[in-house]
Design an enzyme around this catalytic site. Structure first.
Site, short mmCIF file in Angstrom:
data_model
loop_
_atom_site.label_atom_id
_atom_site.label_comp_id
_atom_site.label_asym_id
_atom_site.label_seq_id
_atom_site.Cartn_x
_atom_site.Cartn_y
_atom_site.Cartn_z
N LYS A 167 0.85 -1.20 0.00
CA LYS A 167 0.00 0.00 0.00
C LYS A 167 0.88 1.25 0.00
CE LYS A 167 -0.42 -0.45 5.02
NZ LYS A 167 -1.21 -1.08 6.08
N ARG A 187 -10.40 -0.50 14.91
CA ARG A 187 -10.40 0.29 13.67
C ARG A 187 -11.55 -0.14 12.77
NH1 ARG A 187 -4.71 0.87 10.53
NH2 ARG A 187 -5.10 -1.28 9.94
N HIS A 242 -6.12 -7.67 12.68
CA HIS A 242 -4.89 -6.87 12.71
C HIS A 242 -4.47 -6.62 14.16
CE1 HIS A 242 -1.82 -4.45 10.94
NE2 HIS A 242 -2.29 -3.29 11.32
N ARG A 270 1.31 -11.02 6.57
CA ARG A 270 1.13 -9.73 5.86
C ARG A 270 2.30 -8.82 6.21
NH1 ARG A 270 -4.02 -10.02 8.44
NH2 ARG A 270 -3.47 -8.12 9.54
N TYR A 307 14.85 31.20 7.18
CA TYR A 307 13.66 31.93 7.60
C TYR A 307 13.59 32.09 9.12
CZ TYR A 307 11.65 31.19 2.92
OH TYR A 307 11.40 31.18 1.57
N CYS A 328 13.69 24.71 4.44
CA CYS A 328 12.82 25.44 3.51
C CYS A 328 12.06 24.44 2.63
CB CYS A 328 13.63 26.37 2.63
SG CYS A 328 14.77 27.46 3.51
N MET A 329 11.25 24.96 1.72
CA MET A 329 10.45 24.08 0.87
C MET A 329 11.33 23.19 -0.02
SD MET A 329 7.43 25.03 -1.84
CE MET A 329 6.35 25.81 -0.66
N ASP A 330 12.37 23.80 -0.60
CA ASP A 330 13.17 23.09 -1.59
C ASP A 330 14.64 22.98 -1.22
OD1 ASP A 330 10.81 23.39 -3.20
OD2 ASP A 330 11.51 25.43 -3.62
C1 LIG Z 1 -0.45 -1.91 6.86
C2 LIG Z 1 -1.00 -3.19 7.29
C3 LIG Z 1 -0.16 -4.32 7.44
C4 LIG Z 1 1.34 -4.23 7.35
O1 LIG Z 1 1.85 -3.69 8.55
P1 LIG Z 1 3.43 -3.68 8.81
O2 LIG Z 1 3.56 -3.23 10.21
O3 LIG Z 1 4.00 -2.70 7.84
O4 LIG Z 1 3.89 -5.05 8.56
C5 LIG Z 1 -0.75 -5.54 7.71
N1 LIG Z 1 -2.09 -5.64 7.86
C6 LIG Z 1 -2.91 -4.58 7.76
C7 LIG Z 1 -4.37 -4.76 7.96
C8 LIG Z 1 -2.39 -3.32 7.50
O5 LIG Z 1 -3.21 -2.27 7.41
#
Ligand SMILES: *Cc1c(COP(=O)(O)O)cnc(C)c1O
Length: 378
Positions: free
Chosen positions: A39, A135, A167, A226, A270, A317-319
């Site tokens: 992601k 969540r 999770h 995951r 700045y 700064c920005m850049d």
């Molecule tokens: C982002 C996410 C992960 C991965 O988490 P890490 O800590 O980067 O391994 C796994 N499961 C769910 C549901 C997530 O949102």
């Protein structure tokens, strides 16, 4: 000369990514199939190259993303992959989910119904259970009640549930109360799964391992691991070591555009927050907060110049930003400097940088902005 504007860029090592994957595959015994979490543009590393490398070189077949756009992108890079959307997709897009053979995370019965109603064809899903993250997901007091709801959801026409998942919220801590909390989360999902099995519902998947759990818990009962942040070689939490050999995949570099001597009393950047207390050498660097190098690093961050640490002076700064190069007299315009990465014997990781301004490595790498080209090296 490199084929890009040599201003601020991120170097992504695909060979290190492959090494990390090999290590992650060996963390659990028997091995757990890795679902690569890609992601947020593969945590800022660029999903096109990361997904292709994972699919073609590392044999990864499962990917997780946060939304439909990301899922469709992954589908293009890995045509045969299994892709799970962890986050929300408006039910109106159900037809696109099924058209691209994507798996949607489903968080409630109402959502499952809305998806199925909007889908012309069967729609694949994994059902999310909230076991303590607070969540998203089905929330129940007992696994039996949770199984009741899932069993009902399984009857929804056109909804094809292939798994359940949850999770963990504190798997990155070894404090006894946190370990007990994660144990409880794990027990809840496994009991729910077993309850379903006892009712004759045998789902292909039951997964609950994130990076932290993959590093610090050994269980063969999660069908998928995951793994997100450890793919990229960073820590779920800096207080706990990650397995040997996992190393950062991304470095962040820029160049010195200008070097000058400033006198005692001269102000830098700045707001005049920095006033030189003595004569010093100051270099300007071609990176700023618009590149994702946070303004919170003003006066605090350090940058590697010819293997030595130089402190940022004044506001980012920005850049551009300025740093004290008094201890590196050879520093000159055109020098490549390292915000994240190794230079000589020293290294600054995204985790280190995060510590300086009170965030986590995840946010640092995700925050490297679009303006910064990703350069892929082997
Ligand atoms: C982002 C996410 C992960 C991965 O988490 P890490 O800590 O980067 O391994 C796994 N499961 C769910 C549901 C997530 O949102």
């Amino acid at each position: 000369m490199k084929p890009y504007l040599k201003r601020a860029w991120a170097e992504v090592s695909l060979s290190q990514l492959r090494k990390n994957v090999e290590i992650i595959k060996g963390l659990n015994s028997p091995p757990t199939e890795v679902m690569a979490v890609v992601k947020a543009d593969a945590y800022g590393h660029g999903d096109a190259h990361i997904v292709r490398t994972l699919a073609q070189d590392c044999g990864i077949t499962y990917f997780a993303v946060s939304n439909l756009d990301e899922a469709i992108a992954v589908r293009n890079y890995a045509p045969n992959a299994e892709i799970l959307i962890l986050g929300y997709t408006p039910p109106e897009y159900a037809h696109e989910i099924s058209m691209h053979n994507i798996i949607q995370g489903v968080v409630s019965t109402e959502y499952a119904q809305a998806l199925a109603q909007n889908s012309p064809a069967s729609i694949r899903c994994h059902i999310k259970i909230d076991t303590g993250m607070g969540r998203i997901g089905l929330k129940h007091d007992t696994p039996a009640e949770c199984a009741d709801e899932i069993a009902e959801m399984m009857k929804i026409n056109k909804l094809s549930a292939e798994g359940i998942y949850t999770h963990f919220s504190v798997a990155d801590s070894d404090a006894p109360d946190n370990v007990a909390y994660t144990d409880k989360q794990q027990k809840f999902i496994l009991d729910t799964y077993d309850e379903l099995v006892s009712r004759g519902i045998k789902l292909r998947h039951c997964h609950f391992m994130n990076s932290a759990a993959t590093c610090y818990r050994n269980t063969s009962r999660s069908t998928l691991s995951r793994a997100g942040i450890i793919l990229y070689g960073l820590h779920p939490d800096v207080s706990l070591d990650i397995p040997e050999g996992l190393e950062p995949v991304m470095e962040l570099k820029a160049v010195i555009s200008h070097v000058k001597t400033v006198n005692k009393g001269d102000c830098i950047s700045y707001g005049r927050t920095f006033v030189a207390e003595h004569e010093m050498r100051v270099a300007t660097v071609t990176i700023g907060y618009a590149d994702g190098y946070s303004r919170l690093l003003s006066g605090k961050g350090e940058i590697l110049v010819r293997g030595k640490r130089c402190k940022i002076v004044g506001r980012v700064c920005m850049d551009q930003l300025m740093m004290d190069v008094s201890d590196v007299p050879e520093a000159k315009a055109g020098d490549i400097v390292t915000m994240i990465g190794r230079d000589g014997d020293d290294i600054i990781t995204a985790d280190d940088l995060a510590q300086v301004y009170g965030t986590i490595g995840y946010e640092v790498v995700c925050g490297i902005s679009k303006r910064v080209p990703r350069i892929y090296i082997d």
